[in-house]
Structure formats: structure tokens, C-alpha cells
Write a protein that holds these residues in place. Sequence first.
Motif, mmCIF file in Angstrom:
data_model
loop_
_atom_site.group_PDB
_atom_site.id
_atom_site.type_symbol
_atom_site.label_atom_id
_atom_site.label_comp_id
_atom_site.label_asym_id
_atom_site.label_seq_id
_atom_site.Cartn_x
_atom_site.Cartn_y
_atom_site.Cartn_z
ATOM 1 N N GLN A 195 0.814 -1.208 0.000
ATOM 2 C CA GLN A 195 0.000 0.000 0.000
ATOM 3 C C GLN A 195 0.850 1.261 0.000
ATOM 4 O O GLN A 195 0.462 2.281 -0.580
ATOM 5 C CB GLN A 195 -0.946 0.012 1.205
ATOM 6 N N ASP A 196 2.018 1.207 0.634
ATOM 7 C CA ASP A 196 2.896 2.381 0.635
ATOM 8 C C ASP A 196 3.272 2.779 -0.788
ATOM 9 O O ASP A 196 3.305 3.968 -1.126
ATOM 10 C CB ASP A 196 4.165 2.094 1.449
ATOM 11 N N ALA A 197 3.561 1.780 -1.632
ATOM 12 C CA ALA A 197 3.897 2.068 -3.025
ATOM 13 C C ALA A 197 2.665 2.533 -3.793
ATOM 14 O O ALA A 197 2.717 3.511 -4.557
ATOM 15 C CB ALA A 197 4.498 0.834 -3.689
ATOM 16 N N LEU A 198 1.532 1.858 -3.585
ATOM 17 C CA LEU A 198 0.324 2.174 -4.345
ATOM 18 C C LEU A 198 -0.248 3.537 -3.975
ATOM 19 O O LEU A 198 -0.994 4.126 -4.765
ATOM 20 C CB LEU A 198 -0.720 1.076 -4.135
ATOM 21 N N ASN A 199 0.094 4.055 -2.796
ATOM 22 C CA ASN A 199 -0.333 5.411 -2.432
ATOM 23 C C ASN A 199 0.228 6.455 -3.391
ATOM 24 O O ASN A 199 -0.314 7.558 -3.503
ATOM 25 C CB ASN A 199 0.121 5.746 -1.009
ATOM 26 N N HIS A 200 1.313 6.104 -4.072
ATOM 27 C CA HIS A 200 1.969 7.042 -4.983
ATOM 28 C C HIS A 200 1.463 6.914 -6.418
ATOM 29 O O HIS A 200 1.888 7.676 -7.285
ATOM 30 C CB HIS A 200 3.484 6.805 -4.976
ATOM 31 N N ILE A 201 0.588 5.934 -6.684
ATOM 32 C CA ILE A 201 0.199 5.618 -8.061
ATOM 33 C C ILE A 201 -1.315 5.674 -8.207
ATOM 34 O O ILE A 201 -2.047 5.054 -7.434
ATOM 35 C CB ILE A 201 0.700 4.212 -8.461
ATOM 36 N N CYS A 202 -1.783 6.410 -9.206
ATOM 37 C CA CYS A 202 -3.208 6.459 -9.531
ATOM 38 C C CYS A 202 -3.410 5.916 -10.938
ATOM 39 O O CYS A 202 -2.781 6.394 -11.886
ATOM 40 C CB CYS A 202 -3.733 7.892 -9.449
ATOM 41 N N PHE A 203 -4.281 4.919 -11.069
ATOM 42 C CA PHE A 203 -4.667 4.408 -12.380
ATOM 43 C C PHE A 203 -6.140 4.726 -12.573
ATOM 44 O O PHE A 203 -7.014 4.078 -12.006
ATOM 45 C CB PHE A 203 -4.418 2.907 -12.463
ATOM 46 N N SER A 204 -6.419 5.757 -13.360
ATOM 47 C CA SER A 204 -7.793 6.179 -13.609
ATOM 48 C C SER A 204 -8.230 5.594 -14.947
ATOM 49 O O SER A 204 -7.834 6.076 -16.006
ATOM 50 C CB SER A 204 -7.889 7.708 -13.618
ATOM 51 N N ARG A 205 -9.029 4.546 -14.872
ATOM 52 C CA ARG A 205 -9.417 3.835 -16.083
ATOM 53 C C ARG A 205 -10.861 4.142 -16.447
ATOM 54 O O ARG A 205 -11.627 4.672 -15.645
ATOM 55 C CB ARG A 205 -9.205 2.338 -15.910
ATOM 56 N N GLU A 206 -11.206 3.787 -17.661
ATOM 57 C CA GLU A 206 -12.530 4.094 -18.200
ATOM 58 C C GLU A 206 -13.633 3.482 -17.340
ATOM 59 O O GLU A 206 -13.587 2.300 -16.993
ATOM 60 C CB GLU A 206 -12.618 3.552 -19.631
ATOM 61 N N LEU A 207 -14.605 4.305 -16.973
ATOM 62 C CA LEU A 207 -15.747 3.823 -16.207
ATOM 63 C C LEU A 207 -16.719 3.084 -17.124
ATOM 64 O O LEU A 207 -16.792 3.355 -18.321
ATOM 65 C CB LEU A 207 -16.465 4.987 -15.527
ATOM 66 N N GLN A 208 -17.477 2.179 -16.532
ATOM 67 C CA GLN A 208 -18.441 1.395 -17.293
ATOM 68 C C GLN A 208 -19.854 1.671 -16.789
ATOM 69 O O GLN A 208 -20.082 1.730 -15.579
ATOM 70 C CB GLN A 208 -18.129 -0.099 -17.166
ATOM 71 N N PRO A 209 -20.826 1.819 -17.703
ATOM 72 C CA PRO A 209 -22.204 2.089 -17.272
ATOM 73 C C PRO A 209 -22.891 0.880 -16.652
ATOM 74 O O PRO A 209 -23.925 1.021 -16.001
ATOM 75 C CB PRO A 209 -22.900 2.507 -18.572
#
Length: 295
Positions: free
Chosen positions: A73-87
Motif C-alpha cells: 500500500q505504501d507504493a500504491l499510495n503514490h500511483i493512480c490508475f484512472s481507467r474508463e468507467l463502465q455504465p
Amino acid sequence: MNTGVLSAKGVCKSYGDNQVLQDLDLDIQPGKIYGLIGRNGAGKTTLLSILTAQNTMDSGEVTYNGKSVWENQDALNHICFSRELQPTLFTGPNNLKIKYYLNTASIFYPNWDQEYAQRLLQEFKLNPKKKISQLSKGQMSMVTILLALASGADITILDEPVAGLDVVMRERFYQLLLDDYAKTNRTFIVSTHIIEEAASVFERVIILDEGKIIENAETDELVNEFRYISGHQEEVDRACQGLEVLTTRETGRHKSCGVRGSAAQLAQAAQFDVDIAPMNLQNVFVALCGHGDEG
């Protein structure tokens, strides 16, 4: 903003008999805007999901600052993956509201900027009480852009962020990205099919083809290696000697070739009685990944 290096080493991934990623190595250096481009099915989304520990790999490793991102989690706190939302979700329509995604992001990302998120909600004219299933494709893209920019994450990854947006909103997105980058110097990775209008934003471009990274270079330096050479067939053949010929078109005795070479080689070709024209990033991509489709 001082960020670490996100690295993939020897990453392989298959779905059944389909090998999506093949022994892939990649280093994402801090403080750059990367463009990730590739044909449909090239493995872009799979790669991004593995880099962010949202998908497993068959072999290899992914690290941030030398430590595995998996269950870190310490590493993932630094990374954002904003992917396409689905309806729709597996259970039916996606009835989660925009505010649910914002609230979740505010908990997950330590550098979340709530004030910025509110400004973007107003600019994009998004009602936080609306359900995702009620949004247009363009509005869903606006939500993913908002989440990415407001996350404040050191490494921010956007997968097809401009899908469904008109040209005005696409231009606005790239301006927002550049403004944020100028202010924070954080790392962005943008995966997109709309190459040419994004090319001027990318400092480096990663080209993924059939599960392999075939290019990872400074955008301007890469594009400057490519030219179109056209003219009389015999003269073009002489001009192309020593160059890598990637595409060829012939009409009667007229010939046009897409070529790659060093500055010295391209200067030598210019001495022949031919027309030489530059390529843009989209032309380069087609020449490298078209596999004869455009020839």
C-alpha cells in the motif's frame, strides 16, 4: 514533486493461449509525460493494470523505488490508475454515484485535492449525485479525468481519457494536464488512440506492438528519424539505399516510401531528385505497427 521509478522487468501475461505481454521491460522515470500507444489488443490496458497491481502477471516483477507494488500500500499510495468507467457492472447498471468515486478517492490517495476536485466538477458541469449509468460516454471520461488530476498521485495513469469527448474538451484536458505538470512535475502516463493531437504533449512515447515494447524514446527524437521519400521509382530506390524502408506505395512509375534512418542517412537521401516530407507521430506509429496494412 520527487517521485520514484516505476519498473517492470520480464513481465509476461497470457489469457489462455493468447500471450498478451512478452518478457516486457519498462522503466518509468519521474517528472515526465509519457504517451502509451498501440493497436487494439496490443496489451496497453493489461500492462497498465499490472503496473498498478490491479492485475496479476504470469512471471516478472513490478517495483516502485525498488520494492514490489504487489500488496504494498505504501507504493500504491503514490500511483493512480484512472481507467474508463463502465455504465454496467456484473450485477446490472452501475448505480454508484459520482460522489461515491470522489469519496473513495479522497480516502485512498493521501494527496487528494478536494478543492481542485470541486472546481473540476463545476467546470465539467457534473452533478455529483448522478449515477454512472446515467452519464454519457463523454461525462464518464470527465469523471476519470477529474479523479486522476485531483488524486495528486506522484505517478498518474490515464487509460483512454478522451474517449467520447469532443475536440474542445479534449484540448481542455490536455491543457489541464500541462498546467498540473508545470505546477507539480509529477509523472503522467496517457494511453490513447487519438495520437496526433496528443503528440505535442508527450515528452516520451512508448509504442506497444503485439505484447512487446518496440519503442521507448523522446518523442521529438523518434519522429525525426522518419521521412516520406517520393518520386520516380528508380530515383526513390537510389535515395532509399541504406535506409530502413517500412512502407511502400507505387502508382505507375511513381513510388513513395516511408523510411527510417539517421540524420546523416536522411541528408544523403536528400541529394537525389526526390521529394522528402516529414512524418508526424501518427505516421510513425502506422509505419511501425501497420504490418503492411497501409502499404
